[in-house]
Design a protein around this motif. Structure first.
Motif, PDB file in Angstrom:
ATOM      1  N   THR A 135      30.761 -13.125 100.307  1.00  0.00           N
ATOM      2  CA  THR A 135      30.102 -12.928  99.010  1.00  0.00           C
ATOM      3  C   THR A 135      28.831 -13.749  98.871  1.00  0.00           C
ATOM      4  OG1 THR A 135      31.465 -14.638  98.043  1.00  0.00           O
ATOM      5  CG2 THR A 135      32.255 -12.382  97.817  1.00  0.00           C
ATOM      6  N   ASP A 136      28.513 -14.562  99.855  1.00  0.00           N
ATOM      7  CA  ASP A 136      27.294 -15.365  99.763  1.00  0.00           C
ATOM      8  C   ASP A 136      26.075 -14.518 100.094  1.00  0.00           C
ATOM      9  OD1 ASP A 136      28.553 -17.653  99.026  1.00  0.00           O
ATOM     10  OD2 ASP A 136      28.841 -18.379 101.064  1.00  0.00           O
ATOM     11  N   ALA A 137      24.920 -14.948  99.567  1.00  0.00           N
ATOM     12  CA  ALA A 137      23.682 -14.242  99.891  1.00  0.00           C
ATOM     13  C   ALA A 137      23.308 -14.539 101.339  1.00  0.00           C
ATOM     14  CB  ALA A 137      22.565 -14.687  98.961  1.00  0.00           C
TER      15      ALA A 137
ATOM     16  N   ALA B 138      16.387 -10.376 108.544  1.00  0.00           N
ATOM     17  CA  ALA B 138      17.657 -10.480 107.828  1.00  0.00           C
ATOM     18  C   ALA B 138      17.494 -10.590 106.311  1.00  0.00           C
ATOM     19  CB  ALA B 138      18.458 -11.676 108.339  1.00  0.00           C
TER      20      ALA B 138
ATOM     21  N   PHE C  47      19.183   1.189 100.327  1.00  0.00           N
ATOM     22  CA  PHE C  47      19.299  -0.240 100.599  1.00  0.00           C
ATOM     23  C   PHE C  47      19.041  -0.521 102.071  1.00  0.00           C
ATOM     24  CE2 PHE C  47      22.114  -3.512 102.325  1.00  0.00           C
ATOM     25  CZ  PHE C  47      21.642  -4.627 101.664  1.00  0.00           C
ATOM     26  N   ALA C  48      19.685   0.259 102.950  1.00  0.00           N
ATOM     27  CA  ALA C  48      19.544   0.002 104.391  1.00  0.00           C
ATOM     28  C   ALA C  48      18.093   0.181 104.830  1.00  0.00           C
ATOM     29  CB  ALA C  48      20.461   0.941 105.177  1.00  0.00           C
TER      30      ALA C  48
ATOM     31  N   GLN D 295      15.995  -2.673 103.412  1.00  0.00           N
ATOM     32  CA  GLN D 295      16.364  -3.978 103.966  1.00  0.00           C
ATOM     33  C   GLN D 295      15.788  -4.157 105.366  1.00  0.00           C
ATOM     34  OE1 GLN D 295      18.235  -6.245 102.388  1.00  0.00           O
ATOM     35  NE2 GLN D 295      18.543  -7.710 104.032  1.00  0.00           N
TER      36      GLN D 295
ATOM     37  N   PHE E 220      16.308  -1.100 111.863  1.00  0.00           N
ATOM     38  CA  PHE E 220      17.744  -0.925 112.038  1.00  0.00           C
ATOM     39  C   PHE E 220      18.171   0.430 111.474  1.00  0.00           C
ATOM     40  CE2 PHE E 220      22.040  -0.968 110.463  1.00  0.00           C
ATOM     41  CZ  PHE E 220      22.727  -1.335 111.596  1.00  0.00           C
TER      42      PHE E 220
ATOM     43  N   ARG F  41      26.802  -6.486 111.483  1.00  0.00           N
ATOM     44  CA  ARG F  41      26.290  -5.219 110.947  1.00  0.00           C
ATOM     45  C   ARG F  41      26.331  -4.135 112.027  1.00  0.00           C
ATOM     46  NH1 ARG F  41      20.106  -4.734 108.969  1.00  0.00           N
ATOM     47  NH2 ARG F  41      19.795  -5.310 111.133  1.00  0.00           N
ATOM     48  N   ALA F  42      25.918  -4.499 113.252  1.00  0.00           N
ATOM     49  CA  ALA F  42      25.962  -3.516 114.328  1.00  0.00           C
ATOM     50  C   ALA F  42      27.410  -3.149 114.661  1.00  0.00           C
ATOM     51  CB  ALA F  42      25.261  -4.065 115.566  1.00  0.00           C
TER      52      ALA F  42
ATOM     53  N   ARG G  30      23.632 -12.937  93.779  1.00  0.00           N
ATOM     54  CA  ARG G  30      23.677 -13.181  95.217  1.00  0.00           C
ATOM     55  C   ARG G  30      23.848 -11.893  95.990  1.00  0.00           C
ATOM     56  NH1 ARG G  30      27.975 -17.840  96.159  1.00  0.00           N
ATOM     57  NH2 ARG G  30      29.185 -16.426  94.878  1.00  0.00           N
ATOM     58  N   SER G  31      24.032 -10.767  95.285  1.00  0.00           N
ATOM     59  CA  SER G  31      24.235  -9.511  96.008  1.00  0.00           C
ATOM     60  C   SER G  31      23.302  -8.449  95.444  1.00  0.00           C
ATOM     61  CB  SER G  31      25.680  -9.043  95.888  1.00  0.00           C
ATOM     62  OG  SER G  31      25.907  -8.521  94.602  1.00  0.00           O
ATOM     63  N   PHE G  32      23.085  -7.419  96.249  1.00  0.00           N
ATOM     64  CA  PHE G  32      22.176  -6.361  95.846  1.00  0.00           C
ATOM     65  C   PHE G  32      22.754  -5.560  94.691  1.00  0.00           C
ATOM     66  CE2 PHE G  32      20.281  -2.190  96.119  1.00  0.00           C
ATOM     67  CZ  PHE G  32      18.945  -2.506  96.209  1.00  0.00           C
TER      68      PHE G  32
ATOM     69  N   THR H 271      22.385  -7.290  91.529  1.00  0.00           N
ATOM     70  CA  THR H 271      20.996  -7.344  91.107  1.00  0.00           C
ATOM     71  C   THR H 271      20.578  -6.048  90.433  1.00  0.00           C
ATOM     72  OG1 THR H 271      20.548  -8.756  93.006  1.00  0.00           O
ATOM     73  CG2 THR H 271      18.656  -7.823  91.878  1.00  0.00           C
TER      74      THR H 271
ATOM     75  N   ARG I 137      32.253 -16.180 104.206  1.00  0.00           N
ATOM     76  CA  ARG I 137      30.948 -16.180 103.555  1.00  0.00           C
ATOM     77  C   ARG I 137      30.569 -14.806 103.026  1.00  0.00           C
ATOM     78  NH1 ARG I 137      27.875 -20.733 104.902  1.00  0.00           N
ATOM     79  NH2 ARG I 137      26.764 -20.124 103.020  1.00  0.00           N
TER      80      ARG I 137
ATOM     81  N   PRO J 183      18.096 -10.355  96.769  1.00  0.00           N
ATOM     82  CA  PRO J 183      19.258 -10.915  97.454  1.00  0.00           C
ATOM     83  C   PRO J 183      20.239  -9.834  97.880  1.00  0.00           C
ATOM     84  CG  PRO J 183      19.256 -11.484  95.114  1.00  0.00           C
ATOM     85  CD  PRO J 183      17.935 -10.890  95.420  1.00  0.00           C
ATOM     86  N   ALA J 184      20.831 -10.016  99.052  1.00  0.00           N
ATOM     87  CA  ALA J 184      21.881  -9.120  99.508  1.00  0.00           C
ATOM     88  C   ALA J 184      23.010  -9.988 100.015  1.00  0.00           C
ATOM     89  CB  ALA J 184      21.365  -8.224 100.624  1.00  0.00           C
ATOM     90  N   SER J 185      24.245  -9.618  99.708  1.00  0.00           N
ATOM     91  CA  SER J 185      25.362 -10.427 100.173  1.00  0.00           C
ATOM     92  C   SER J 185      25.653 -10.101 101.638  1.00  0.00           C
ATOM     93  CB  SER J 185      26.604 -10.179  99.319  1.00  0.00           C
ATOM     94  OG  SER J 185      27.115  -8.895  99.578  1.00  0.00           O
TER      95      SER J 185
ATOM     96  N   SER K  58      26.012  -2.069 105.521  1.00  0.00           N
ATOM     97  CA  SER K  58      24.941  -1.108 105.795  1.00  0.00           C
ATOM     98  C   SER K  58      25.003  -0.637 107.246  1.00  0.00           C
ATOM     99  CB  SER K  58      23.571  -1.699 105.460  1.00  0.00           C
ATOM    100  OG  SER K  58      23.210  -2.691 106.400  1.00  0.00           O
ATOM    101  N   GLY K  59      25.668  -1.404 108.125  1.00  0.00           N
ATOM    102  CA  GLY K  59      25.846  -0.956 109.499  1.00  0.00           C
ATOM    103  C   GLY K  59      26.829   0.195 109.617  1.00  0.00           C
TER     104      GLY K  59
ATOM    105  N   TRP L  98      28.425  -9.295 102.928  1.00  0.00           N
ATOM    106  CA  TRP L  98      29.230  -8.072 103.006  1.00  0.00           C
ATOM    107  C   TRP L  98      28.340  -6.833 102.919  1.00  0.00           C
ATOM    108  CZ3 TRP L  98      30.229  -3.662 100.298  1.00  0.00           C
ATOM    109  CH2 TRP L  98      31.370  -2.928 100.688  1.00  0.00           C
ATOM    110  N   GLU L  99      27.374  -6.852 102.009  1.00  0.00           N
ATOM    111  CA  GLU L  99      26.503  -5.683 101.852  1.00  0.00           C
ATOM    112  C   GLU L  99      25.672  -5.433 103.104  1.00  0.00           C
ATOM    113  OE1 GLU L  99      25.504  -5.446  97.109  1.00  0.00           O
ATOM    114  OE2 GLU L  99      24.591  -7.027  98.278  1.00  0.00           O
ATOM    115  N   LEU L 100      25.177  -6.519 103.697  1.00  0.00           N
ATOM    116  CA  LEU L 100      24.387  -6.371 104.923  1.00  0.00           C
ATOM    117  C   LEU L 100      25.245  -5.732 106.018  1.00  0.00           C
ATOM    118  CD1 LEU L 100      21.592  -7.217 106.250  1.00  0.00           C
ATOM    119  CD2 LEU L 100      22.904  -9.027 107.301  1.00  0.00           C
TER     120      LEU L 100
END
Lengths: 338, 251
Positions: free
Chosen positions: B116-118, B68, A160-161, A164, A168, B134-135, A219-221, A224, B114, B73-75, B82-83, B77-79
């Motif tokens: 859970t939002d995309a 970004a 995913f990272a 995406q 990064f 994320r960083a 709305r989330s990976f 999906t 926010r 779609p990625a939420s 990943s950090g 939280w998920e973004l």
């Protein structure tokens, strides 16, 4: 009653059981890889790998070895080559890909002609022939699909990272090239897996269409990829059963039926997705602290309230009602535009 | 193209890399991180040559916002999660510490509500804050931010400045690429101004319009009054306030 009995008997036939197993695992594995391809905007990569794999099938038929294995080998080589060309990012990259795709397809047709194979034999692989799948092929398919699913799900944080945001991911210390090649190889393997189910020419549909359907509503990976796997599984099972129990006299090709069922799912989900996104935009909260001037609405015979049919949106200490794209807030005896 | 760059950044400094478009400030950051090859010269991170550098968990990178949103779609939280990969081992589920760091990062930038939002549903400024979170999730010591304020409205710039000042209070080292500083100006200890790939100023922070003086960059319409005292412009826009957690709070 008799038709139900014959139906159950048909499902119990060994060839049908093998077909059902192949359909389920293909439907699960293909969208798992497909999600990462779509995330990287490489939705057509599966199509390209499918074309290259035709040469692999033809080589297998020519040399008398299992076409599944030769397809895996040639598809993996082709996928790595595609990834290398893509990574170098030269302006002529897409042309190089086109050369590879059509070279693979034409080479396959030429080689199978040389080997004296009829087009019908190659056609099994081009358009799928799930009901003629052998026991050995089912086992190979099962093992390969299991590898694809385990790697895609197990390494999903890393994949995913990388998909995406590759830069990064590199600064985070991930080996970006390794993971990119891994996705390409997994896509090649899943193409070979899905080859017998929907055929090489339609294989990309099973990788991409369930993902496109799932992301209309998610709305989330994680949601999906899970929904895409479930939808892929449903589509391939549903398509196979639909083709099996088609009314007497009509012949439905299982591969094409599976793809059309998957597309049908998209056609249903798309308007729902459009509606949900529209609703989300209307409910978008105001920036906190944004000053609202006092602007009463004009004539307003309708009275807003719970269940009045207008969407209610919380706004600081009161509720706004979305009315023809405006937001009306109750104020004394009239409504204000917010 | 960068030439004759000789720059040492000390622990705990808040450095702004400034200059006109095309002056090479983003290129410098990308070269420092190994995203751009060096023709000659060398880069050391924490005293280790870049080629041998493996302690990537000590570095947090905030790229330009364009990256970004992706095809799926990625939420939020998920973004942000990943950090955390800089500190996670392969095939292990998230530990309690991982989850705590992720929600802490969301708190610092004020996006917990926010989560859970995309990401695509956020405004530009909120996306930028999500990238900072994320960083942050990797709990690094050294941050590189590439144009965090570009295309971000004033209230969000303010929220961003608050998040960065929380980082500064925690003792983080920050290297920031900026065209104009805006509300970030009060945080900057040291400004490095580039022009045509060379350093033309390295020292105390400058006001935005000084960076664009003819001797530093292309001519600019603002007038410079050398007799006026150098003061930092503060913004009092109430705007979006990020809930900051105190620097002595639990981490």
């Amino acid at each position: 009653m008799t038709s139900l009995t014959t139906a159950l008997e048909l499902l119990n036939e060994p060839f049908m059981r093998r077909a059902l197993i192949a359909a389920v695992i293909t439907g699960l594995a293909a969208p798992a890889v497909g999600t990462f391809l779509v995330q990287r905007r490489l939705a057509l990569m599966g199509d390209g790998i499918g074309h290259v794999a035709v040469t692999g099938v033809a080589l297998g038929l020519l040399t008398g070895t299992s076409p599944t294995w030769t397809a895996v080998v040639v598809a993996v080589l082709g996928a790595v080559l595609i990834e290398v060309i893509r990574e170098r990012g030269e302006a002529s990259g897409d042309v190089a890909l086109a050369l590879l795709f059509y070279g693979g397809l034409a080479g396959g047709i030429l080689i199978s002609g040389l080997g004296g194979q009829s087009m019908a034999t190659l056609g099994q692989y081009l358009f799928g022939s799930i009901t003629s799948i052998s026991e050995g092929d089912v086992i190979v398919t099962l093992v390969l699909a299991a590898i694809v699913i385990v790697l895609c799900v197990g390494l999903s944080p890393q994949l995913f990272a990388v998909a995406q945001d590759a830069e990064f991911a590199r600064v985070a210390g991930l080996r970006v090239r390794f993971y990119n090649v891994m996705i390409a190889v997994l896509a090649a393997v899943s193409v070979a897996v899905a080859m017998r189910t929907v055929g090489l020419l339609l294989v990309s549909a099973l990788l991409v269409v369930p993902v496109a359907t799932a992301q209309q509503l998610t709305r989330s990976f994680r949601a999906t990829i899970a929904a895409a796997m479930a939808l892929g599984c449903l589509a391939s099972l549903g398509g196979l059963l639909l083709a099996t129990f088609a009314p007497a006299g009509t012949t439905l090709a299982p591969g094409a039926t599976i793809v059309l069922v998957a597309l049908g799912g998209f056609v249903v989900a798309w308007p729902i997705g459009v509606w949900a996104r529209h609703r989300a935009r209307l409910q978008e909260p105001f920036a906190a602290g944004a000053a609202v001037g006092h602007e009463p609405t004009g004539e307003h015979p309708h009275e807003h309230g719970p269940g009045c049919g207008h969407l209610a949106v919380p706004h600081d200490d009161h509720l706004d009602y979305v009315h023809d794209g405006h937001r009306h807030a109750p104020h004394d005896t009239h409504y204000d535009e917010h | 193209m960068l030439r004759h760059i000789d720059l040492a950044i000390g622990h705990g400094e808040f450095v702004a890399l400034m200059g006109a478009n095309g002056s090479g400030k983003s290129t410098l950051v990308r070269a420092l991180l190994g995203l751009r090859p060096l023709a000659t010269g060398e880069v050391d991170l924490f005293g280790t040559p870049l080629r041998q550098f493996r302690a990537w968990h000590r570095i947090g990178f905030v790229p330009q916002r364009a990256s970004a949103a992706a095809g799926v779609p990625a939420s939020v939280w998920e973004l942000v999660a990943s950090g955390r990969l800089t500190r996670r081992r392969l095939l292990r589920p998230l530990s309690r510490a991982d989850r705590a760091a992720i929600s802490d990062a969301l708190d610092v930038v004020g996006l917990s509500h926010r989560r859970t939002d995309a990401v695509s549903q956020l405004s530009g400024g909120q996306q930028q804050r999500a990238l900072i979170a994320r960083a942050l999730a990797g709990e690094p010591e050294l941050f590189f931010l590439d144009e965090p304020t570009a295309g971000v409205d004033l209230p969000n710039q303010q929220a961003l400045a608050d998040a960065l000042s929380a980082l500064k209070d925690r003792g983080a080292t920050v290297v920031l690429v900026a065209h104009e500083l805006g509300p970030l100006a009060r945080l900057v200890d040291r400004a490095v101004v580039l022009r045509d790939g060379r350093i033309v100023h390295d020292g105390p922070p400058l006001r935005d319009h000084e960076v664009h003086e003819p001797w530093m960059a292309e001519p600019h319409s603002h007038h410079h009054h050398p007799e006026s005292e150098v003061s930092v412009v503060r913004d009092h826009t109430p705007g979006v306030r990020a809930p900051l957690d105190p620097s002595e709070g639990p981490r």
